[in-house]
Design an enzyme around this catalytic site. Structure first.
Site, mmCIF file in Angstrom:
data_model
loop_
_atom_site.group_PDB
_atom_site.id
_atom_site.type_symbol
_atom_site.label_atom_id
_atom_site.label_comp_id
_atom_site.label_asym_id
_atom_site.label_seq_id
_atom_site.Cartn_x
_atom_site.Cartn_y
_atom_site.Cartn_z
ATOM 1 N N CYS A 123 -2.574 10.593 3.073
ATOM 2 C CA CYS A 123 -3.742 11.070 3.819
ATOM 3 C C CYS A 123 -3.765 12.599 3.848
ATOM 4 O O CYS A 123 -4.017 13.217 2.830
ATOM 5 C CB CYS A 123 -3.779 10.456 5.212
ATOM 6 S SG CYS A 123 -5.438 10.481 5.955
ATOM 7 N N HIS A 132 -3.451 4.493 4.118
ATOM 8 C CA HIS A 132 -2.179 4.360 4.840
ATOM 9 C C HIS A 132 -1.556 2.994 4.610
ATOM 10 O O HIS A 132 -1.631 2.100 5.462
ATOM 11 C CB HIS A 132 -2.397 4.561 6.340
ATOM 12 C CG HIS A 132 -2.758 5.949 6.732
ATOM 13 N ND1 HIS A 132 -1.809 6.924 6.974
ATOM 14 C CD2 HIS A 132 -3.960 6.527 6.937
ATOM 15 C CE1 HIS A 132 -2.422 8.050 7.310
ATOM 16 N NE2 HIS A 132 -3.724 7.841 7.293
ATOM 17 N N GLU A 146 1.492 2.494 4.639
ATOM 18 C CA GLU A 146 2.719 2.457 5.441
ATOM 19 C C GLU A 146 2.493 1.872 6.828
ATOM 20 O O GLU A 146 3.443 1.509 7.533
ATOM 21 C CB GLU A 146 3.319 3.865 5.563
ATOM 22 C CG GLU A 146 2.708 4.754 6.635
ATOM 23 C CD GLU A 146 1.364 5.371 6.257
ATOM 24 O OE1 GLU A 146 0.888 6.245 7.010
ATOM 25 O OE2 GLU A 146 0.785 4.987 5.222
#
Length: 231
Positions: free
Chosen positions: A89, A175, A177
């Site tokens: 990001c 994202h 993660e």
């Protein structure tokens, strides 16, 4: 011993689900916040792997956040040396800026869980693990594609969702993660206006997080494992 350094731009945007595959690959991880006194003297080239995470600020907000210019300058040196670097990001936007590309506000706020569209290069890359998987989007900025990189993924609103250069550089706007980290609640609590501009709600985001989060993290971890094997 291999070392990895996490650069954190805000306390609630950490490495989250990427920690497991990175540590399993043999990296000993350390972390520094951009607000830490030692950040100004940080050697960006000292670690074997650099991990640059997200944050609510924009790359162009350099007057408000003086550390941004310093970070871009030092990051450019690392990229020039071809040292392994991952950006997520804001981290991906920092990479784009360090490579000479413009970063600017995007057309909409893209928030929530939805898949990215992989092009042919993306389908032949570690991103193949996130194909058709709803992953978390939480951004309102975009960037031009730097020279010498390979575009991997897009969405309708954001054509530049991921790119790489060789095996050592990977930039992800989304994202992968996030999905099991309890700090997601801090994202929701700290972004009511941003969420509203994105046309969604805290309740909807919490629901999507519960439904899609585990699958997003599992696919993101598989992506990172494969990327690390290629270094």
């Amino acid at each position: 011993m291999k070392t990895g350094l996490i650069i954190r731009h805000t306390p609630y945007e950490g490495i989250a689900g990427f920690r497991e595959p990175i540590e399993a690959a043999g990296y000993v991880l350390d972390r520094i916040d951009v607000t830490d006194p030692g950040f100004a003297g940080l050697d960006f080239n000292a670690s074997d792997l650099l991990l640059m995470m997200g944050g609510p600020m924009g790359v162009y907000e350099r007057a408000t956040h003086p550390w941004i210019a310093h970070e871009i300058e030092r990051l450019a040196e690392r990229i020039d040396r071809g040292l392994p670097t991952l950006g997520v990001c804001l981290g991906a936007q920092m990479i784009a800026a360090a490579m000479g590309a413009e970063v600017r506000p995007g057309p909409v706020k893209e928030i929530g869980f939805s898949p990215v569209t992989l092009n042919r290069a993306g389908a032949d890359s570690p991103l193949r693990h996130v194909a058709d998987v709803p992953v978390l989007h939480w951004h309102g900025d975009t960037f031009d594609l730097p020279e010498g990189v390979e575009l991997l993924a897009s969405t309708a609103a954001y054509p530049h969702q991921a790119f790489r250069r060789g095996s050592e550089l990977l930039a992800l706007q989304f994202h992968a993660e996030m999905g099991e980290d309890p700090r997601f609640e801090a994202w929701v609590e700290n972004g009511p206006d941003f969420i509203a501009e994105g046309g969604t709600s805290p309740e909807r985001l919490r629901y999507e997080h519960g439904v899609h989060g585990p699958g997003a993290v599992a696919s993101g971890q598989a992506m990172i494992r494969e990327w690390l094997r290629g270094l």
